[in-house]
Enzyme design. Sequence first.
Site, PDB file in Angstrom:
ATOM      1  N   GLU A 148      -5.817 -10.304  -1.041  1.00 55.65           N
ATOM      2  CA  GLU A 148      -6.561 -10.645  -0.037  1.00 55.65           C
ATOM      3  C   GLU A 148      -8.727 -10.896  -0.645  1.00 55.65           C
ATOM      4  OE1 GLU A 148      -5.216  -7.487   2.294  1.00 55.65           O
ATOM      5  OE2 GLU A 148      -3.417  -7.165   1.429  1.00 55.65           O
ATOM      6  N   GLU A 197       1.274  -1.451   0.204  1.00 54.98           N
ATOM      7  CA  GLU A 197      -0.235  -0.395  -0.349  1.00 54.98           C
ATOM      8  C   GLU A 197       0.899   1.445   0.116  1.00 54.98           C
ATOM      9  OE1 GLU A 197      -3.002  -0.488   3.462  1.00 54.98           O
ATOM     10  OE2 GLU A 197      -3.374  -2.058   2.556  1.00 54.98           O
TER      11      GLU A 197
HETATM   12  C1  GLA Z   1      -5.276  -4.512   4.157  1.00 54.62           C
HETATM   13  C2  GLA Z   1      -3.557  -5.191   4.466  1.00 54.62           C
HETATM   14  C3  GLA Z   1      -4.267  -6.031   5.174  1.00 54.62           C
HETATM   15  C4  GLA Z   1      -5.321  -6.572   5.849  1.00 54.62           C
HETATM   16  C5  GLA Z   1      -6.518  -6.428   5.606  1.00 54.62           C
HETATM   17  C6  GLA Z   1      -7.805  -5.704   6.083  1.00 54.62           C
HETATM   18  O1  GLA Z   1      -5.759  -4.630   3.151  1.00 54.62           O
HETATM   19  O2  GLA Z   1      -3.269  -5.816   3.118  1.00 54.62           O
HETATM   20  O3  GLA Z   1      -2.941  -6.936   5.655  1.00 54.62           O
HETATM   21  O4  GLA Z   1      -4.777  -5.522   6.739  1.00 54.62           O
HETATM   22  O5  GLA Z   1      -6.309  -4.577   5.101  1.00 54.62           O
HETATM   23  O6  GLA Z   1      -7.722  -6.846   6.928  1.00 54.62           O
END
Ligand code: GLA
Length: 684
Positions: free
Chosen positions: A501, A387
């Site tokens: 994710e 990020e």
């Molecule tokens: C982000 C992070 C993860 C997690 C998610 C929410 O995408 O990369 O590690 O914290 O948010 O759970």
Amino acid sequence: MRKGTKRAAVWLAAGLLTGGVGVGSCLAAQSSSNLIQCPNFAEGEDILAWSRDQGGATITAESGTEPIYGDVVTYGKITGRTSNYECFSQDVTDLVEKDKDYAYSFYVMLDADDYAGAPAAQRTVEISPYITADGSTTYSQGCSGTVSQVLEPGVWTQFTGTYTPSWSGNMEEVVIRILEQGTNYGQGEGVKGTYYMTGMELKVQGERETVIEMDVPRLREAVPQDIGEDFIIGTSIVNSDLKDVDTMALVTRHFNAITLGNELKPDAMFGYSNDRCPGTETVKLNGKDLTVPKLDYSRAERTLDAIYDWNQSHPDEIIKVRGHVLVWHSQTPQWWFHEDYDTDKPYADVETMNRRLEWYIKTMAEHFTGEDSKYHGMFYGWDVVNEAVSDGASRYRNANENSSWWAVYQSNEFIINAFRYANQYMAPEVELYYNDYNEWVTNKRLGIEQLLKDVKEAEGTRIDGMGMQGHYQTTATPNMTEFATAARAYAAIVGQVQVTELDMKASSKYDGTEKTREEEFAVQGRRYKELYDTVKSLREEGVNITNITLWGVVDKNSWLQTFNSVGGSADGRQKQCPLLFDDDYQVKPAFWAFADSSKLETPAEDIPEESEEESAAESEPAISEPTVESVEEPTSEESAEPEEPEVQEQRKQYVVIGAVCGALAAAIVGGILVSRRNKKKKDQ
Ligand code: GLA
């Protein structure tokens, strides 16, 4: 509603769920969760397991014609006893944990002839464990239930109860005895006769059959068969999941990879000591001393040990691991960025941070992936940087967007260096990833593309793929054109894309009740199918997408269920159902999207073909939607250690930046915006 559910026997609990118990107990736990060896004296069982305190007596395995319990006809016989203490006993030293409750059950019969006419005190059988700790032995402690019974000779009698082993100091051994010891604690009169036992169970209390469905396809088989042999179908888990038999049964049954949801993040590695540095030590880095914070490997190792044990005993069903994450502006304590690890002092200079960064990545890489590491070979990849691109514009995330990394460096040097150090120290088979969310939004995508190019072109770096997080919405963003455009763009730069994710935030119609559930689940199933179909068609056209990892296993434990004090990706009030398994661990239509989409009611719409203009026109309004997330400074509350760090996931700190959205919205033709908004409302 559960229908046609075949229930799974408990077979993994002790090993996977206690993590620290070790391989031995895990192996025992696979066939059943019974910690006792040779429980029935059946053929093939190792009778020597019962020999710990047999002394000069003889223990043999016998078989009768009448079942003693269930259909068990086999039993053990101890005979030729010359001491009251000679008994059936078994060493469980490596299997039990201090202060944990274990349910026991067994059957005993005294020999009808030997014990005929004996006084009650000499027909008393008991479960009498002993524990040696710090050189001294304590007897007959920790059992409740039917601990001791006066038996009628020639009659099988059952004992059931709970054993809670406890000790202080250094435990040396724990031995379970099934003992007929005469009078005066074995020192008085005794028959020393022959007696029999069978059916001994010792199980972690509370274990029960799991409720998961065994008559549905296994995703780890169905998906690779459908899409390609090496495809990863993964899920994230956190340490608290290890204690949940049902969750772990789903993990081991359906997924071929896991991501540690929290435990390998910097805050966890620093022991969740978020307010102040947990203590320092001096190490040598490139021949020079460096003061570094103490690392706490325990949380990460709890999950890794459980997976290691699973892999040892299931070489044909290996679960791989994704490392997550080395460099991130979030879930990294603020003191990490300051001189002397002290937030009262200024930010450390770039040179110091480079050395800290190199040490951190080197240490993590060597500890978890090095040749000598227990975990060597388990990791398929690692999110090196997470990020680091702005939400609002096509550029790097800066200090105003909560990045202390940027505050120190004022450039992307930390990102480049992270990939350099990872390349230098990580085992070569571990693929290195950049990972981000809203990765389908055009402006952000362009920023990510730049980052990937910058990393790739820099000297000494390695980047093997782009992690598209995939925190999506069931009835809104992204559309599949946007997804496909982003995947193509990233693959063109770094060669490989993984969905890392994946979850789906519910539509506004969903309220968690039966009334709205069916429709929401159905729509969501089609949405998952649409995404999966897009991934398949992208692969067919040559885009190298190699992984779909879900962010969690069962709906009720998703991060989206919880309130986030700074806005967050869900408000904590609306019930969410983002994953493949419902609150009762049962498969949802979303599961069938991957396992067998012919089971879904209505086929998903065709995947839209990409066209340059279309993709630009579609993605721009999406930025102005109120779903776009951005980041603001963490409050002290959020950076505090969660009471149960493994349970309480620290959330990404997103808020809608009205100003940014407003400015962008103004730049977009109003008509398009209005018509899209109306369309979206209809969709919901
Ligand atoms: C982000 C992070 C993860 C997690 C998610 C929410 O995408 O990369 O590690 O914290 O948010 O759970």
